[in-house]
Design a protein around this motif. Structure first.
Motif, short mmCIF file in Angstrom:
data_model
loop_
_atom_site.label_atom_id
_atom_site.label_comp_id
_atom_site.label_asym_id
_atom_site.label_seq_id
_atom_site.Cartn_x
_atom_site.Cartn_y
_atom_site.Cartn_z
N LEU A 98 0.90 -1.00 0.12
CA LEU A 98 -0.51 -0.20 -0.09
C LEU A 98 0.76 1.36 0.41
CD1 LEU A 98 -2.34 1.15 0.24
CD2 LEU A 98 -2.53 0.89 2.58
N ASP A 99 2.10 1.37 0.79
CA ASP A 99 3.10 2.15 0.54
C ASP A 99 3.47 2.33 -0.25
OD1 ASP A 99 5.02 4.48 1.66
OD2 ASP A 99 6.17 2.41 1.53
N ILE A 100 3.45 2.08 -1.31
CA ILE A 100 4.88 1.08 -2.89
C ILE A 100 3.33 1.91 -3.08
CG2 ILE A 100 4.86 -0.12 -4.57
CD1 ILE A 100 6.83 -1.72 -2.27
N GLU A 101 2.42 1.46 -3.37
CA GLU A 101 1.28 1.47 -4.74
C GLU A 101 1.04 3.50 -4.14
OE1 GLU A 101 -3.12 2.02 -3.56
OE2 GLU A 101 -3.14 -0.28 -3.63
N LYS A 102 0.49 3.78 -3.39
CA LYS A 102 0.78 5.93 -3.02
C LYS A 102 1.39 6.97 -3.47
CE LYS A 102 -2.23 5.51 1.70
NZ LYS A 102 -2.28 5.79 2.56
N LYS A 103 2.82 5.82 -3.09
CA LYS A 103 3.97 6.52 -3.69
C LYS A 103 3.90 6.52 -5.24
CE LYS A 103 7.51 5.59 0.08
NZ LYS A 103 8.44 5.59 0.84
N SER A 104 3.96 5.01 -5.92
CA SER A 104 3.84 5.06 -7.26
C SER A 104 2.36 6.59 -7.79
CB SER A 104 3.71 3.97 -7.77
OG SER A 104 1.95 2.99 -7.32
N TYR A 105 1.93 5.94 -7.65
CA TYR A 105 0.29 7.21 -8.05
C TYR A 105 1.49 8.28 -8.03
CZ TYR A 105 -3.51 4.22 -9.12
OH TYR A 105 -4.04 3.65 -9.50
N GLN A 106 2.15 9.34 -6.91
CA GLN A 106 2.95 10.12 -6.62
C GLN A 106 3.48 10.28 -7.81
OE1 GLN A 106 3.72 9.68 -2.62
NE2 GLN A 106 2.07 11.29 -1.55
N HIS A 107 4.66 9.08 -7.96
CA HIS A 107 5.71 9.30 -8.83
C HIS A 107 4.32 9.68 -10.48
CE1 HIS A 107 9.02 9.23 -11.89
NE2 HIS A 107 8.82 7.77 -12.61
N LEU A 108 3.84 9.25 -10.73
CA LEU A 108 2.88 8.81 -12.00
C LEU A 108 2.33 9.99 -12.24
CD1 LEU A 108 1.32 7.62 -14.38
CD2 LEU A 108 -0.27 6.97 -12.60
N CYS A 109 2.21 10.83 -10.99
CA CYS A 109 1.16 12.26 -11.22
C CYS A 109 2.71 13.22 -11.42
CB CYS A 109 0.78 12.73 -10.43
SG CYS A 109 -0.78 11.76 -9.94
N ASP A 110 3.56 13.42 -11.23
CA ASP A 110 4.82 14.46 -11.18
C ASP A 110 5.27 13.93 -12.74
OD1 ASP A 110 5.05 15.33 -8.86
OD2 ASP A 110 7.00 13.57 -7.76
N MET A 111 5.55 12.46 -12.79
CA MET A 111 6.40 12.12 -14.49
C MET A 111 5.33 12.79 -15.37
SD MET A 111 7.12 8.75 -15.62
CE MET A 111 5.61 7.88 -15.93
N PHE A 112 3.60 12.77 -15.56
CA PHE A 112 2.75 13.15 -16.50
C PHE A 112 3.46 15.01 -16.20
CE2 PHE A 112 -1.44 14.72 -17.32
CZ PHE A 112 -1.74 14.43 -18.44
N LEU A 113 2.87 15.21 -15.17
CA LEU A 113 3.64 16.80 -15.76
C LEU A 113 4.76 17.37 -16.21
CD1 LEU A 113 1.95 17.73 -12.07
CD2 LEU A 113 0.68 18.27 -15.07
N GLU A 114 5.91 16.57 -15.60
CA GLU A 114 6.95 16.73 -16.41
C GLU A 114 6.98 16.99 -17.40
OE1 GLU A 114 9.72 15.32 -11.98
OE2 GLU A 114 9.76 13.49 -14.32
N MET A 115 5.95 15.63 -18.16
CA MET A 115 6.33 15.59 -19.54
C MET A 115 4.97 16.89 -19.95
SD MET A 115 3.61 12.32 -21.25
CE MET A 115 2.42 12.79 -20.68
N MET A 116 4.50 17.29 -19.23
CA MET A 116 3.68 18.98 -20.26
C MET A 116 4.91 19.93 -20.28
SD MET A 116 -0.06 18.24 -17.94
CE MET A 116 -0.88 17.51 -18.11
N LYS A 117 6.18 19.64 -19.22
CA LYS A 117 6.86 20.72 -18.86
C LYS A 117 7.85 20.54 -19.56
CE LYS A 117 8.80 23.99 -16.59
NZ LYS A 117 8.27 25.40 -16.39
#
Length: 294
Positions: free
Chosen positions: A63-82
């Motif tokens: 569950l801890d990995i799950e939450k961190k993976s979603y946080q990273h996913l959102c970061d990477m998605f916005l980095e893609m826009m950047k």
């Protein structure tokens, strides 16, 4: 309708892209709240994948990995826009290749290069390599359904001298380049799940037998390419380090599927080391148990 949707969303994407990184990641925290806690985007898929791939961990650890993976996913998605507006200097500061001289040495051999990587950490900013080497860079990708957004993605990549080619175009483009003596570097993200066909190659990935992409290996053997693995690590938010590892400079002498197997073992090692940076939202194990035996 596609053009209307593009016109509505493009200004929003552009505004996000010009945000300073500090504000970008504050916005990412907000997006994470919506994606994870409100909409629960693919949460069932992620939990199933984590349970399959990491059965040795407790439910709490997963569950801890799950939450961190979603946080990273959102970061990477916005980095893609950047990437729409980020400068070459800035992206090279944030995505650092620790041994880029390997590619430069391989270039001297006048052979094309197959770069194998996974959907791990940041695979979007690998394009920053192209401004630091002599070879033309190509990335094999899945075409976006909306042709206007597909053109936008290509335009963004071309800012960094990277060209996108679909899987259908790959062989024709490489064939034409090799025929004309235009050696290049081709990026293959080879860790997803291919369609099952009669000659599909199966192997174990994270202990589970699944169909495996072998395109990078087959193409590299046909055109006598050097094969390199790209290991990407997330140093901290918005900062990555990438290390190049030579898998083979004489692929024709390597037994069939050995390159693919070595690649999969390296991806597994990355996942086991820091699983929160893997893309758990794709259905990597959807064909589990479907292998037909003679």
């Amino acid at each position: 309708m596609q053009f209307v949707l593009f016109c509505l969303l493009y200004p929003i994407l552009y505004l996000i892209s010009i945000l300073p990184f500090r504000l970008l990641y504050l916005f990412s925290d907000f997006v994470f709240f919506l994606v994870y806690h409100v909409f629960g985007y693919r949460k069932k898929v992620v939990r199933t994948n984590l349970a399959l791939a990491l059965p040795h961990l407790s439910e709490k650890e997963r569950l801890d990995i799950e939450k961190k993976s979603y946080q990273h996913l959102c970061d990477m998605f916005l980095e893609m826009m950047k990437t729409m507006t980020i400068s070459t200097k800035e992206i090279q500061k944030r995505f650092v290749f620790t041994n880029l001289e390997m590619v430069k040495e391989l270039e001297k051999k006048q052979k094309s290069i197959a770069l194998m990587c996974a959907h791990y950490a940041s695979y979007e900013w690998v394009i920053s390599m192209n401004g630091q080497i002599n070879y033309q860079g190509y990335a094999i990708y899945k075409k976006v359904n909306n042709k206007y957004f597909d053109d936008l993605v290509k335009k963004i990549r071309s800012r960094f001298k990277a060209y996108l080619i679909t899987t259908r175009e790959t062989r024709a483009v490489i064939e034409n380049n090799e025929r004309n003596g235009n050696h290049a570097i081709y990026g293959f993200a080879s860790d997803q799940s291919p369609q099952i066909r009669p000659k599909t190659y199966w192997s174990k990935f994270m202990g589970i037998e699944v169909p495996v992409y072998v395109g990078a290996e087959l193409i590299s053997k046909k055109y006598d390419m050097s094969v390199v693995f790209l290991k990407v690590e997330k140093v901290k938010r918005g900062h990555y380090e990438a290390k190049l590892e030579l898998l083979s400079d004489d692929v024709k002498s390597v037994p069939d599927f050995e390159i693919t197997e070595i690649f999969n073992r390296k991806v597994e090692a990355q996942i086991l080391e820091k699983p929160e940076y893997y893309l758990w939202t794709h259905k990597r194990w959807k064909h589990m148990g479907k292998k037909k035996t003679n």
